[in-house]
Motif scaffolding. Structure first.
Motif, PDB file in Angstrom:
ATOM      1  N   ASP A  46       0.832  -1.202   0.000  1.00  0.00           N
ATOM      2  CA  ASP A  46       0.000   0.000   0.000  1.00  0.00           C
ATOM      3  C   ASP A  46       0.867   1.254   0.000  1.00  0.00           C
ATOM      4  OD1 ASP A  46      -2.635  -1.129   0.055  1.00  0.00           O
ATOM      5  OD2 ASP A  46      -2.339  -1.625   2.165  1.00  0.00           O
ATOM      6  N   ILE A  47       1.932   1.225   0.787  1.00  0.00           N
ATOM      7  CA  ILE A  47       2.814   2.399   0.839  1.00  0.00           C
ATOM      8  C   ILE A  47       3.480   2.613  -0.514  1.00  0.00           C
ATOM      9  CG2 ILE A  47       4.762   3.474   2.017  1.00  0.00           C
ATOM     10  CD1 ILE A  47       2.157   2.990   3.717  1.00  0.00           C
ATOM     11  N   ALA A  48       3.914   1.542  -1.153  1.00  0.00           N
ATOM     12  CA  ALA A  48       4.511   1.661  -2.487  1.00  0.00           C
ATOM     13  C   ALA A  48       3.500   2.230  -3.480  1.00  0.00           C
ATOM     14  CB  ALA A  48       5.008   0.298  -2.963  1.00  0.00           C
ATOM     15  N   LYS A  49       2.247   1.805  -3.383  1.00  0.00           N
ATOM     16  CA  LYS A  49       1.203   2.336  -4.274  1.00  0.00           C
ATOM     17  C   LYS A  49       0.986   3.825  -4.032  1.00  0.00           C
ATOM     18  CE  LYS A  49      -1.502  -1.874  -5.116  1.00  0.00           C
ATOM     19  NZ  LYS A  49      -2.805  -2.544  -4.895  1.00  0.00           N
ATOM     20  N   LEU A  50       1.005   4.232  -2.765  1.00  0.00           N
ATOM     21  CA  LEU A  50       0.858   5.653  -2.448  1.00  0.00           C
ATOM     22  C   LEU A  50       2.039   6.461  -2.983  1.00  0.00           C
ATOM     23  CD1 LEU A  50      -0.566   5.295   1.157  1.00  0.00           C
ATOM     24  CD2 LEU A  50      -1.710   6.481  -0.728  1.00  0.00           C
TER      25      LEU A  50
ATOM     26  N   GLU B 126       9.127  -3.126  -3.152  1.00  0.00           N
ATOM     27  CA  GLU B 126       7.701  -3.137  -3.501  1.00  0.00           C
ATOM     28  C   GLU B 126       7.402  -2.175  -4.648  1.00  0.00           C
ATOM     29  OE1 GLU B 126       5.261  -5.021  -2.542  1.00  0.00           O
ATOM     30  OE2 GLU B 126       5.688  -5.800  -0.534  1.00  0.00           O
ATOM     31  N   LEU B 127       8.029  -0.999  -4.631  1.00  0.00           N
ATOM     32  CA  LEU B 127       7.804  -0.023  -5.694  1.00  0.00           C
ATOM     33  C   LEU B 127       8.350  -0.538  -7.017  1.00  0.00           C
ATOM     34  CD1 LEU B 127       6.799   2.818  -6.494  1.00  0.00           C
ATOM     35  CD2 LEU B 127       9.053   3.702  -5.841  1.00  0.00           C
ATOM     36  N   ALA B 128       9.505  -1.183  -6.981  1.00  0.00           N
ATOM     37  CA  ALA B 128      10.099  -1.724  -8.201  1.00  0.00           C
ATOM     38  C   ALA B 128       9.245  -2.840  -8.786  1.00  0.00           C
ATOM     39  CB  ALA B 128      11.506  -2.231  -7.907  1.00  0.00           C
ATOM     40  N   ALA B 129       8.661  -3.671  -7.938  1.00  0.00           N
ATOM     41  CA  ALA B 129       7.788  -4.744  -8.418  1.00  0.00           C
ATOM     42  C   ALA B 129       6.491  -4.177  -8.983  1.00  0.00           C
ATOM     43  CB  ALA B 129       7.490  -5.725  -7.289  1.00  0.00           C
ATOM     44  N   LEU B 130       6.022  -3.095  -8.372  1.00  0.00           N
ATOM     45  CA  LEU B 130       4.787  -2.447  -8.819  1.00  0.00           C
ATOM     46  C   LEU B 130       4.983  -1.715 -10.141  1.00  0.00           C
ATOM     47  CD1 LEU B 130       1.835  -1.732  -7.819  1.00  0.00           C
ATOM     48  CD2 LEU B 130       2.843   0.352  -6.873  1.00  0.00           C
TER      49      LEU B 130
ATOM     50  N   LYS C  75      11.231  -9.453 -13.715  1.00  0.00           N
ATOM     51  CA  LYS C  75      10.525  -8.462 -14.542  1.00  0.00           C
ATOM     52  C   LYS C  75      10.962  -7.033 -14.231  1.00  0.00           C
ATOM     53  CE  LYS C  75       6.253 -11.116 -15.338  1.00  0.00           C
ATOM     54  NZ  LYS C  75       6.536 -12.329 -14.573  1.00  0.00           N
ATOM     55  N   ILE C  76      11.635  -6.840 -13.093  1.00  0.00           N
ATOM     56  CA  ILE C  76      12.118  -5.507 -12.721  1.00  0.00           C
ATOM     57  C   ILE C  76      13.276  -5.146 -13.642  1.00  0.00           C
ATOM     58  CG2 ILE C  76      13.204  -4.126 -10.903  1.00  0.00           C
ATOM     59  CD1 ILE C  76      11.799  -5.978  -8.849  1.00  0.00           C
ATOM     60  N   GLU C  77      13.137  -4.064 -14.402  1.00  0.00           N
ATOM     61  CA  GLU C  77      14.166  -3.690 -15.379  1.00  0.00           C
ATOM     62  C   GLU C  77      15.367  -2.993 -14.745  1.00  0.00           C
ATOM     63  OE1 GLU C  77      12.472  -1.459 -18.572  1.00  0.00           O
ATOM     64  OE2 GLU C  77      11.188  -3.100 -19.251  1.00  0.00           O
ATOM     65  N   SER C  78      15.228  -2.526 -13.520  1.00  0.00           N
ATOM     66  CA  SER C  78      16.294  -1.783 -12.850  1.00  0.00           C
ATOM     67  C   SER C  78      17.580  -2.586 -12.742  1.00  0.00           C
ATOM     68  CB  SER C  78      15.863  -1.415 -11.420  1.00  0.00           C
ATOM     69  OG  SER C  78      14.534  -0.977 -11.352  1.00  0.00           O
ATOM     70  N   ASP C  79      18.707  -1.861 -12.731  1.00  0.00           N
ATOM     71  CA  ASP C  79      19.932  -2.446 -12.197  1.00  0.00           C
ATOM     72  C   ASP C  79      19.719  -2.574 -10.695  1.00  0.00           C
ATOM     73  OD1 ASP C  79      20.933  -2.243 -14.739  1.00  0.00           O
ATOM     74  OD2 ASP C  79      22.351  -0.639 -14.291  1.00  0.00           O
ATOM     75  N   ILE C  80      19.829  -3.787 -10.178  1.00  0.00           N
ATOM     76  CA  ILE C  80      19.567  -4.022  -8.758  1.00  0.00           C
ATOM     77  C   ILE C  80      20.897  -4.155  -8.028  1.00  0.00           C
ATOM     78  CG2 ILE C  80      18.490  -5.548  -7.058  1.00  0.00           C
ATOM     79  CD1 ILE C  80      16.452  -6.334  -9.193  1.00  0.00           C
TER      80      ILE C  80
END
Length: 335
Positions: free
Chosen positions: A103-107, A135-139, A256-261
């Motif tokens: 929820d926080i990532a969605k906000l 969570e934000l990266a997955a979203l 599926k996360i495109e970021s460099d992690i």
């Protein structure tokens, strides 16, 4: 720069099916928004959006000519709703179990949309802030160029959930809930070796060990600056980190996360175990090439991400070396 601003989000539906109106507060530092690469910094459990400056909790890492240079980047930090920093009573959340880390990532994602931000150079956060970064990266798998979760994990383990459960019990049943919960937490944020090095069984008085005095100090300090409902809310967010919930297994979601992690773990962390991060790295590396892991070596445990700045800076500097345009239109390398 640094002034508290608000984004009004109405009719927000939580994962639990409840509807809220949220005033999402945030601060920016460094370059003016939309004039430089943007770094989103997610705060830890009892911290807030005041990243740098007076009372800034990451001054060692972020600022002019520092590792994350405010002369080259825009630094954005949201307050996790309900953390109590903005002092508005209506922004405290009593029904904290209505919310999850997702929820926080969605906000945060809704806040970014209202700020017209379509791309983030980096998202960085320690502990629960790093879990929200996951969570934000997955979203939003295309949003972030560099995902940097520090001293955290993509999920709350059984061990973490167990300790959050104890924290919740203390917060709801103790006669001095903030102090008692904080003292319990401090023993998890450090290690037996760290406490031995610091105190060596010395006494402050005949009937008080220095370790007891130190725990009392941290408990009393938090009681004086934090809100009970805020602690309950933050503890709930910590226990609900899970990027796989309703989505599939870790490999399917994270690949599926495109970021460099850039995973940064701590060898002595008793809260978010290094072994968990190494297992995630090895698993994800089989499917995704642009994932890296670094390990902070320290006896200080979970809190090492707020102590071992030399090591942290060594891992982060290669990420935050960018080319920016000078006024003479020539390239300038930023270290």
């Amino acid at each position: 720069m640094g002034k508290l601003n608000y984004i009004h989000i109405s009719d927000f539906n939580t994962e639990s099916g409840k509807t809220y109106t949220i005033n999402l507060s945030y601060q920016t530092f460094g370059k003016v928004l939309h004039n430089a690469p943007i770094v989103l910094v997610n705060h830890a459990l009892t911290a807030n959006s005041n990243i740098i400056g007076e009372h800034g909790w990451w001054n060692d890492l972020i600022g002019p000519n520092k590792c994350i240079d405010t002369d080259s980047y825009t630094i954005l930090a949201f307050n996790i709703p309900g953390n109590g920093y903005d002092t508005k009573a209506e922004n405290l959340i009593e029904n904290y179990k209505d919310f999850t880390a997702r929820d926080i990532a969605k906000l945060f994602a809704l806040g970014l949309e209202q700020l017209r931000i379509e791309q983030l150079f980096a998202v960085i956060g320690g502990s629960v802030g790093g879990g929200i970064a996951w969570e934000l990266a997955a979203l939003k798998p295309h949003l972030i160029e560099h995902l940097i979760p520090i001293a955290t994990d993509w999920k709350s383990t059984d061990w973490l959930i167990a300790n959050c459960h104890i924290q919740d019990a203390i917060l709801n049943h103790s006669s001095d809930p903030l102090a008692d919960a904080r003292m319990h937490a401090m023993t998890l944020y450090r290690t037996p070796e760290s406490l031995k090095q610091k105190f060596e069984r010395t006494k402050r008085s005949n009937d008080l060990f220095n370790i007891e005095s130190w725990l009392n100090y941290h408990g009393n300090t938090l009681t004086n600056r934090f809100n009970l409902s805020a602690y309950k809310m933050m503890n709930q967010i910590l226990r609900t980190i899970d990027i796989t919930a309703g989505r599939g297994d870790f490999l399917d979601v994270a690949s599926k996360i495109e970021s460099d992690i850039h995973i940064i773990t701590i060898n002595s962390d008793l809260f978010f175990k290094a072994e968990e991060n190494w297992n995630s790295f090895v698993e994800l590396k089989s499917r995704k090439e642009n994932v890296n892991i670094h390990e902070i070596k320290s006896i200080h445990g979970h809190d090492a991400f707020l102590i071992e700045f030399d090591q942290l800076e060594r891992f982060l500097k290669p990420i935050f070396k960018i080319k920016v345009k000078t006024s003479e239109n020539s390239d300038k390398q930023v270290a």
